[in-house]
Enzyme design. Structure first.
Site, mmCIF file in Angstrom:
data_model
loop_
_atom_site.group_PDB
_atom_site.id
_atom_site.type_symbol
_atom_site.label_atom_id
_atom_site.label_comp_id
_atom_site.label_asym_id
_atom_site.label_seq_id
_atom_site.Cartn_x
_atom_site.Cartn_y
_atom_site.Cartn_z
ATOM 1 C CG HIS A 1 -0.470 0.055 2.595
ATOM 2 N ND1 HIS A 1 0.340 -1.090 2.979
ATOM 3 C CD2 HIS A 1 -0.556 1.060 3.526
ATOM 4 C CE1 HIS A 1 0.760 -0.769 4.353
ATOM 5 N NE2 HIS A 1 0.274 0.626 4.417
ATOM 6 C CG HIS B 1 0.361 4.239 4.745
ATOM 7 N ND1 HIS B 1 -0.610 3.353 5.609
ATOM 8 C CD2 HIS B 1 -0.734 5.180 4.326
ATOM 9 C CE1 HIS B 1 -1.812 3.898 5.729
ATOM 10 N NE2 HIS B 1 -1.903 5.066 5.059
ATOM 11 C CG ASP C 1 5.071 2.518 7.301
ATOM 12 O OD1 ASP C 1 4.203 3.070 6.493
ATOM 13 O OD2 ASP C 1 4.896 1.990 8.424
ATOM 14 C CG HIS C 2 4.046 -0.531 4.335
ATOM 15 N ND1 HIS C 2 4.105 -1.861 4.596
ATOM 16 C CD2 HIS C 2 3.734 0.329 5.257
ATOM 17 C CE1 HIS C 2 3.846 -1.999 5.820
ATOM 18 N NE2 HIS C 2 3.387 -0.784 6.269
ATOM 19 C CG HIS D 1 -3.955 0.208 6.467
ATOM 20 N ND1 HIS D 1 -4.138 0.641 7.801
ATOM 21 C CD2 HIS D 1 -2.932 0.415 6.035
ATOM 22 C CE1 HIS D 1 -2.720 1.283 8.029
ATOM 23 N NE2 HIS D 1 -1.990 1.170 6.957
ATOM 24 C CG ASP E 1 0.353 -1.433 7.465
ATOM 25 O OD1 ASP E 1 1.284 -2.369 7.701
ATOM 26 O OD2 ASP E 1 0.718 -0.133 7.753
ATOM 27 C CG HIS F 1 3.854 -2.827 10.985
ATOM 28 N ND1 HIS F 1 5.004 -1.385 11.051
ATOM 29 C CD2 HIS F 1 3.092 -2.120 9.993
ATOM 30 C CE1 HIS F 1 4.490 -0.656 10.336
ATOM 31 N NE2 HIS F 1 3.456 -0.860 9.612
HETATM 32 ZN ZN LIG Z 1 -0.143 1.617 6.547
#
Ligand SMILES: [Zn+2]
Length: 185
Positions: A56, A58, A60-61, A115, A138, A177
């Site tokens: 996705h 975001h 941090d991905h 998400h 996530d 995570h």
């Molecule tokens: Zn995320």
């Protein structure tokens, strides 16, 4: 020709994963947010990285996608068509399939929204093996699910209980995570 999966801890508590075929050494990577770290592992194992699977949009991905394209020109970067995934070269819809070149590893795109609107989980199988794996980003964690940033409870129910819940019970789950943190408690 077994399929292997390596986990690469990134940032504070993210996990990137390298999927590869032991005989041909061809590899794919899920959410390579720290490309230098990923390429170190890739080189250590003598792998050839073919493609990036982004769960996705975001940071941090997907935040390493531009850098990994610079480091490996021509690499294919996949992401959900409803997410604005950084560096994406190939957009995926629910049910799209791709294969890792020169391997028997197949990848199925599963749209698991809530998400984020375009969140994709990747269901990965090797044709000569009974086991399979799903990379849930996530959407699904070890003891819960991701926050409802861009969707409804109904969509999360569908994603968790119908889409992911319909996969074979032996499927190994790799989330974005938490997993090893929990195991080490
Ligand atoms: Zn995320």
């Amino acid at each position: 020709m077994p399929m292997k999966i390596l986990d690469v801890p990134c940032l504070e508590d993210n996990y990137s994963y390298i999927i590869f075929d032991e005989s041909s050494k061809q590899a794919a990577v899920v959410d390579p947010v720290e490309p230098d770290k990923i390429l170190q592992v890739v080189n250590q194992h003598g792998l050839h990285l073919n493609l990036v699977l982004t769960t996705h949009h975001h940071w941090d991905h997907a935040g390493g996608n531009d850098k990994i394209k610079e480091l490996l020109p021509g690499i294919k970067v996949y992401g959900g068509s409803l997410d604005n995934v950084r560096g994406c070269t190939h957009q995926l819809l629910n049910g799209d399939t791709l294969s890792l070149p020169h391997t028997n590893i197949n990848i199925l795109s599963l749209h698991t929204p809530c998400h984020t609107r375009g969140h994709i989980s990747y269901y990965v199988t090797a044709t000569d093996q009974h086991d399979s794996a799903v990379f849930t980003g996530d959407t699904l964690f070890v003891a819960g699910c991701g926050k409802f940033f861009e969707g409804t409870a109904e969509q999360m129910y569908q994603s968790l209980c119908v889409t992911l819940g319909s996969l074979p019970k032996t499927t190994r789950v790799y989330c974005g995570h938490e997993v090893f943190k929990l195991l080490s408690l």
